[in-house]
Design a protein around this motif. Structure first.
Motif, PDB file in Angstrom:
ATOM      1  N   UNK A   1       0.830  -1.211   0.000  1.00 44.39           N
ATOM      2  CA  UNK A   1       0.000   0.000   0.000  1.00 44.39           C
ATOM      3  C   UNK A   1       0.862   1.258   0.000  1.00 44.39           C
ATOM      4  N   UNK A   2       1.918   1.275   0.803  1.00 44.58           N
ATOM      5  CA  UNK A   2       2.787   2.456   0.847  1.00 44.58           C
ATOM      6  C   UNK A   2       3.434   2.702  -0.509  1.00 44.58           C
ATOM      7  N   UNK A   3       3.887   1.634  -1.138  1.00 39.92           N
ATOM      8  CA  UNK A   3       4.509   1.791  -2.450  1.00 39.92           C
ATOM      9  C   UNK A   3       3.492   2.262  -3.483  1.00 39.92           C
ATOM     10  N   UNK A   4       2.248   1.810  -3.374  1.00 42.87           N
ATOM     11  CA  UNK A   4       1.201   2.197  -4.318  1.00 42.87           C
ATOM     12  C   UNK A   4       0.838   3.662  -4.161  1.00 42.87           C
ATOM     13  N   UNK A   5       0.679   4.104  -2.914  1.00 41.36           N
ATOM     14  CA  UNK A   5       0.301   5.500  -2.676  1.00 41.36           C
ATOM     15  C   UNK A   5       1.413   6.455  -3.061  1.00 41.36           C
ATOM     16  N   UNK A   6       2.653   5.999  -2.885  1.00 41.24           N
ATOM     17  CA  UNK A   6       3.783   6.852  -3.293  1.00 41.24           C
ATOM     18  C   UNK A   6       3.741   7.104  -4.792  1.00 41.24           C
ATOM     19  N   UNK A   7       3.268   6.110  -5.541  1.00 44.53           N
ATOM     20  CA  UNK A   7       3.161   6.250  -6.990  1.00 44.53           C
ATOM     21  C   UNK A   7       1.882   6.964  -7.419  1.00 44.53           C
ATOM     22  N   UNK A   8       1.055   7.354  -6.417  1.00 43.42           N
ATOM     23  CA  UNK A   8      -0.190   8.099  -6.663  1.00 43.42           C
ATOM     24  C   UNK A   8      -1.114   7.360  -7.621  1.00 43.42           C
ATOM     25  N   UNK A   9      -1.388   6.093  -7.284  1.00 43.49           N
ATOM     26  CA  UNK A   9      -2.275   5.295  -8.113  1.00 43.49           C
ATOM     27  C   UNK A   9      -3.742   5.635  -7.831  1.00 43.49           C
ATOM     28  N   UNK A  10      -4.605   5.352  -8.818  1.00 40.14           N
ATOM     29  CA  UNK A  10      -6.040   5.560  -8.669  1.00 40.14           C
ATOM     30  C   UNK A  10      -6.618   4.440  -7.801  1.00 40.14           C
ATOM     31  N   UNK A  11      -7.318   4.789  -6.714  1.00 40.10           N
ATOM     32  CA  UNK A  11      -7.841   3.806  -5.775  1.00 40.10           C
ATOM     33  C   UNK A  11      -8.951   2.942  -6.364  1.00 40.10           C
ATOM     34  N   UNK A  12      -9.463   3.313  -7.544  1.00 40.68           N
ATOM     35  CA  UNK A  12     -10.525   2.516  -8.162  1.00 40.68           C
ATOM     36  C   UNK A  12      -9.971   1.429  -9.083  1.00 40.68           C
TER      37      UNK A  12
END
Length: 335
Positions: A266-277
């Protein structure tokens, strides 16, 4: 004032260490002599008959002895009891004051006496003879009263006591103790006594914790954080938060584990500013580590350390049935 009549002058540290090593060497020679006894046909035959009697006894093994042999008998009883052989210790001093009533014709009595002439054992011998209770003896004297009275006599080898005066029971009790362990281990193998059985008799403490299985510590049912493979990143994050295990499993329609998503992911995903959908399938680990429910918790903990992970999902026949976190294992005393 000291009660020691002859005060020995203080010896050097080296001399004291030599004395200690000499006593160990004498003890080792006693153990070697005991091992050699098993090569003797009569000794091996008596041992096998004793094993057969214990395996077939309908009641319990009654272990008895006085003095240092009594202390060894207590330890032997504890080892036998904890490894699948029902055994109790009978103190000779209490035997003549009512405790003989605990001995029944269905039992087997094992009597320890180095000299074979301990008078305190007399009432137990008489009782065994009167009520036809099988009697086995462990002694170093073949012509002793106890050896002659016994149905089976296990003759300990002649040994030198480590005591400088050859008086204090030292090597002889070491040999008795070793024989008791050999007897218990042999009975364990005869019974097929497993780690599972051992855990039943040792549920508490550090030893019990090392024998706990994953099944006993894992989260199960609704406590397992999991989402389907078509879930969104947001749904997986919400489920991971609900589960409070630091991750969530990704399963297919047949509850088979197909992926894992952890707080690190999750931390790596949010750092990449991914779309939560977006679909969680893009971000999950597609080869998640899993463990079987009947694996020892201590082995699971070792694998966690080796893999640098905090969470294992538990699968049986490829289906997700649980989840176990490192903190759960450590809190249970697993090490």
């Amino acid at each position: 004032m000291s009660t020691v009549s002859n005060i020995v002058p203080f010896k050097s540290g080296g001399h004291i260490v030599e004395t200690a090593c000499r006593s160990l060497a004498v003890a080792a020679s006693g153990l070697n002599a005991l091992e050699a006894q098993f090569a003797e046909r009569d000794f091996a035959g008596a041992f096998l008959r004793l094993i057969g009697l214990i395996m077939n006894v309908r009641g319990r093994l009654i272990v008895t002895g006085i003095g240092k042999s009594g202390i060894v008998a207590r330890k032997m009883t504890a080892t036998l009891t904890s490894t699948g052989t029902p055994a109790i210790f009978l103190h000779p001093a209490d035997a003549g004051h009512g405790d003989l009533g605990m001995v029944t014709p269905a039992d087997l009595v094992l009597m320890l006496s180095h000299s074979g002439e301990s008078t305190e054992l007399g009432p137990i011998i008489q009782y065994c003879k009167r009520f036809a209770i099988p009697l086995a003896a462990m002694t170093a004297q073949s012509n002793s009263t106890i050896a002659q009275a016994a149905d089976i006599s296990i003759l300990m080898p002649p040994v030198q006591e480590a005591c400088p005066n050859s008086l204090a029971p030292t090597t002889s009790t070491t040999v008795q103790m070793a024989f008791g362990d050999a007897l218990a281990v042999s009975l364990m193998e005869m019974r097929g006594f497993s780690a599972d059985d051992f855990h039943k008799f040792h549920p508490n403490g550090r030893l019990g914790a090392q024998l706990v299985k994953v099944r006993e510590l894992m989260a199960s049912g609704d406590d397992i954080p999991k989402v389907r493979g078509d879930a969104t990143l947001l749904e997986a994050t919400i489920e991971m938060t609900r589960g409070r295990l630091g991750g969530t499993a990704i399963v297919d329609n047949h509850e088979r584990l197909i992926g894992a998503f952890t707080d690190g992911d999750l931390r790596r995903t949010l750092t990449a500013k991914q779309n939560l959908t977006e679909s969680i399938g893009q971000f999950m680990t597609v080869t998640p580590l899993s463990v079987g429910p009947d694996e020892l918790a201590s082995e699971a903990l070792r694998r966690m350390h080796d893999s640098s992970v905090m969470l294992f999902f538990v699968c049986e026949d490829e289906r997700l049935i649980g989840a176990v976190h490192m903190h759960d294992l450590l809190e249970a005393g697993v090490a």
